[in-house]
Write a protein that holds these residues in place. Sequence first.
Motif, short mmCIF file in Angstrom:
data_model
loop_
_atom_site.label_atom_id
_atom_site.label_comp_id
_atom_site.label_asym_id
_atom_site.label_seq_id
_atom_site.Cartn_x
_atom_site.Cartn_y
_atom_site.Cartn_z
N ALA A 65 0.89 -1.53 0.37
CA ALA A 65 -0.10 0.08 0.35
C ALA A 65 1.06 0.85 0.15
O ALA A 65 1.02 2.07 -0.48
CB ALA A 65 -0.38 0.75 1.37
N ASP A 66 2.33 0.61 0.40
CA ASP A 66 2.96 2.20 0.40
C ASP A 66 4.38 1.86 0.31
O ASP A 66 4.78 1.67 0.70
CB ASP A 66 3.62 2.93 1.95
CG ASP A 66 4.01 4.20 1.80
OD1 ASP A 66 4.52 4.57 1.37
OD2 ASP A 66 3.35 4.68 3.16
N ASP A 137 -4.74 -1.44 3.36
CA ASP A 137 -4.08 -0.05 3.69
C ASP A 137 -2.80 -0.71 3.98
O ASP A 137 -2.41 0.09 4.43
CB ASP A 137 -5.12 1.05 4.06
CG ASP A 137 -5.19 0.44 5.64
OD1 ASP A 137 -4.51 -1.54 6.10
OD2 ASP A 137 -5.85 0.53 6.38
N LYS A 139 -1.70 -2.16 6.29
CA LYS A 139 -1.74 -2.20 8.46
C LYS A 139 -2.05 -2.85 8.89
O LYS A 139 -1.67 -3.08 10.14
CB LYS A 139 -3.04 -1.32 8.75
CG LYS A 139 -2.80 -0.26 8.32
CD LYS A 139 -2.15 0.87 8.54
CE LYS A 139 -1.96 2.67 8.48
NZ LYS A 139 -0.43 3.37 8.08
#
Length: 372
Positions: A65-66, A137, A139
């Motif tokens: 996601a990142d 996301d 997480k």
Amino acid sequence: MIISDLTVDKRVNVDIISIPLKIIQKSMVIAHIHVIDFDDENNIINKNVLLHQAGEIWHISASPADKGVLATCYNKTADGKVVTCAAVWRMPAELEPGGHESPEDAASPAHALELLCHLGPAAHGSTACVAWEPAGDGKRVISLADNHILLWDLQESSSQAVLASSASLEGKGQLKFTTGRWSPHHNCTQVATANDTAVRGWDTRTMSQIYCIESAHGQLVRDLDFNPNKQYYLASCGDDCRVKFWDTRNVTEPVKTLEEHSHWVWGVRYNHSHDQLVLTGSSDSRVILSNMVSISSEPFGHLVDDDDLSEQEERSQEPPQDSVIATYEEHEDSVYAVDWSSADPWLFASLSYDGRLVINRVPRALKYHILL
């Protein structure tokens, strides 16, 4: 001594030409992470170097996601013992894939990673690997520490990791996980793990075991990967030189077995778009690209309307056969990692013990045969 591992950033858009491959090289003093940009249009490779000062790295994985976040498993000395810890890091913004500064400048200094959080205390044991939830996301992550499977929730921009749930292997002897893979199917509620010669499936909602392949391989299982298009299909490889394909609904026998390598098979990867393409790397210094069409999501090729086929074409239509597409022998040492580009489905990379990175393409004839 240098040992290598490879991971591909999962968040590169198809329209971005440079394909980032995060490479890690480990030394006994300090570890370096090489951020590799491959310019497919000009066939140019550039790189930047990040310092990993926490210790010698044995596993690396990129956040889906990142693009600037990654996790590492690294050696650390505590109370006179060497344990493998896990942590989440952020690379400098200018070095994130697609936004780095002049990588062609060989004199550019190395940059340090920013520590975001640790994944658990050393009390859980040595961490073998970290697997990110493939959707969402970014997480939630799974870490495998000795005989523990730990589910973490990352909070506050990944600066804090909270243990959400866990489970333990039970049985005789000192059971330890060696690797794990998160399934992209079933709403990301399943994880596959390997310990010794066994492969197990887990439900992350209850952290309970849902299937077990007791003797999946004759020797240690090295790697796992899920078919991206068929939710029950799982590939495994190991020290018995074999690659096996399983239907997790019936694990009494593999649905297919490959015996093309002559030494330990360290990595197996399905193509993200065309699941008949399977990549394997081995200590025999070879990378093998196989066409496993019979157990793919399109076992008979693309569907064509019968009305569009002539009588002669109908007679000549035969089910495609599984085969080895190509064997790549550019490496001179054991191939420890293979992976597909997430931006270009026809591009893949391999990394060997001596630190050599090789980028290859699927043969053009096969590419057009699949597409047309």
